[in-house]
Design a protein around this motif. Structure first.
Motif, PDB file in Angstrom:
ATOM      1  N   GLU A  27       0.851  -1.193   0.000  1.00  0.00           N
ATOM      2  CA  GLU A  27       0.000   0.000   0.000  1.00  0.00           C
ATOM      3  C   GLU A  27       0.884   1.240   0.000  1.00  0.00           C
ATOM      4  OE1 GLU A  27      -3.264   2.051   2.975  1.00  0.00           O
ATOM      5  OE2 GLU A  27      -2.821  -0.077   3.155  1.00  0.00           O
ATOM      6  N   ALA A  28       0.465   2.294  -0.733  1.00  0.00           N
ATOM      7  CA  ALA A  28       1.272   3.499  -0.863  1.00  0.00           C
ATOM      8  C   ALA A  28       1.435   4.198   0.479  1.00  0.00           C
ATOM      9  CB  ALA A  28       0.620   4.449  -1.870  1.00  0.00           C
ATOM     10  N   SER A  29       2.639   4.740   0.728  1.00  0.00           N
ATOM     11  CA  SER A  29       2.878   5.549   1.911  1.00  0.00           C
ATOM     12  C   SER A  29       2.210   6.900   1.727  1.00  0.00           C
ATOM     13  CB  SER A  29       4.384   5.739   2.108  1.00  0.00           C
ATOM     14  OG  SER A  29       5.020   4.498   2.271  1.00  0.00           O
ATOM     15  N   GLN A  30       1.962   7.605   2.850  1.00  0.00           N
ATOM     16  CA  GLN A  30       1.235   8.865   2.769  1.00  0.00           C
ATOM     17  C   GLN A  30       1.890   9.951   3.606  1.00  0.00           C
ATOM     18  OE1 GLN A  30      -2.718   8.015   4.095  1.00  0.00           O
ATOM     19  NE2 GLN A  30      -3.265   6.864   2.279  1.00  0.00           N
ATOM     20  N   LEU A 155      -0.679  13.186   0.439  1.00  0.00           N
ATOM     21  CA  LEU A 155       0.131  12.708  -0.682  1.00  0.00           C
ATOM     22  C   LEU A 155       0.263  11.204  -0.585  1.00  0.00           C
ATOM     23  CD1 LEU A 155       2.050  13.153  -3.125  1.00  0.00           C
ATOM     24  CD2 LEU A 155       3.914  13.293  -1.470  1.00  0.00           C
ATOM     25  N   GLU A 156      -0.236  10.511  -1.595  1.00  0.00           N
ATOM     26  CA  GLU A 156      -0.087   9.058  -1.661  1.00  0.00           C
ATOM     27  C   GLU A 156       1.136   8.771  -2.510  1.00  0.00           C
ATOM     28  OE1 GLU A 156      -3.829   7.626  -3.111  1.00  0.00           O
ATOM     29  OE2 GLU A 156      -4.848   8.051  -1.212  1.00  0.00           O
ATOM     30  N   ILE A 157       2.240   8.519  -1.836  1.00  0.00           N
ATOM     31  CA  ILE A 157       3.532   8.367  -2.506  1.00  0.00           C
ATOM     32  C   ILE A 157       3.523   7.130  -3.392  1.00  0.00           C
ATOM     33  CG2 ILE A 157       6.016   8.074  -2.146  1.00  0.00           C
ATOM     34  CD1 ILE A 157       5.540   9.424   0.635  1.00  0.00           C
ATOM     35  N   GLY A 158       3.923   7.324  -4.642  1.00  0.00           N
ATOM     36  CA  GLY A 158       4.009   6.214  -5.589  1.00  0.00           C
ATOM     37  C   GLY A 158       2.705   5.865  -6.273  1.00  0.00           C
ATOM     38  N   SER A 159       1.586   6.526  -5.887  1.00  0.00           N
ATOM     39  CA  SER A 159       0.292   6.227  -6.510  1.00  0.00           C
ATOM     40  C   SER A 159       0.197   6.836  -7.905  1.00  0.00           C
ATOM     41  CB  SER A 159      -0.863   6.756  -5.660  1.00  0.00           C
ATOM     42  OG  SER A 159      -0.982   6.013  -4.483  1.00  0.00           O
ATOM     43  N   ARG A 160      -0.772   6.351  -8.677  1.00  0.00           N
ATOM     44  CA  ARG A 160      -1.032   6.876 -10.017  1.00  0.00           C
ATOM     45  C   ARG A 160      -2.476   7.310 -10.139  1.00  0.00           C
ATOM     46  NH1 ARG A 160       2.000   3.999 -14.888  1.00  0.00           N
ATOM     47  NH2 ARG A 160       4.108   4.566 -14.280  1.00  0.00           N
TER      48      ARG A 160
END
Length: 200
Positions: A27-30, A155-160
């Motif tokens: 799961e993306a870090s935030q 911010l959802e790091i690495g999300s698209r």
């Protein structure tokens, strides 16, 4: 320092917290906060400095927007505001009649395709006009956020971002921030911000 490098460095030197309940592997870090504490211009500046890549979710009341960042550059945007939808934008800017817009919506509900494609097939607007309108619409969605007085961000790091409007902005994030502040930020908020800086 790129955000991934910073996170790796912090992880190396800080004891890891126990895993949060409900967090799934991969799961993306935030990163999250309040726009009353970190205003959008400062947030975009900091994320550019960190070369952040991911989806920046911002909300204020019922307004919700998502900005795709790539190495700190805004590259796409998505909005839940009805008046910012393509058909409404084309009507507002005088490129399309309300009747044609409603017809295109009816065809969308039948599954005939995306609204822009349908409008071109209806021969009421050209592909070039649709392309230009999509670029303008994306910028309008982004710069409207500079008007917000309050809200939250995550911010959802690495999300698209899926199905967002591509931003055709070729300038630096600094120029994007300058344009947003000059064209959308109320003068009293600019004065208040400058005053706070002056007292540091």
């Amino acid at each position: 320092i790129p955000l991934d490098d910073l996170r790796a460095l912090v992880k190396k030197h800080v004891k890891a917290a126990p895993p949060r309940a409900g967090r799934r592997r991969g799961e993306a870090s935030q990163l999250a906060g309040d726009l009353s504490e970190v205003e959008l211009p400062d947030l975009l500046h900091q994320l550019h400095g960190l070369r952040a890549t991911g989806v920046l979710m911002v909300s204020s009341g019922k307004k919700k927007k998502a900005i795709q960042l790539r190495d700190g550059y805004p590259v796409a945007v998505k909005s839940n505001l009805i008046h910012e939808c393509l058909g409404n934008y084309l009507v507002q800017t005088g490129r399309l009649s309300n009747e044609a817009m409603l017809e295109s919506l009816a065809r969308m509900e039948k599954g005939e395709g995306l609204q822009g494609q349908i409008l071109v097939a209806m021969d009421v607007i050209s592909e070039d006009e649709i392309s230009a309108a999509l670029r303008e619409q994306a910028e309008r969605k982004l710069f409207e956020i500079f008007e917000w007085k309050r809200g939250t961000f995550k911010l959802e790091i690495g999300s698209r971002l899926k199905r967002g409007n591509t931003l055709a902005l070729t300038t630096s994030p600094a120029n994007i921030i300058l344009t947003g502040v000059r064209t959308r930020t109320p003068l009293d908020r600019i004065h208040a911000f400058v005053g706070r800086i002056g007292h540091r």
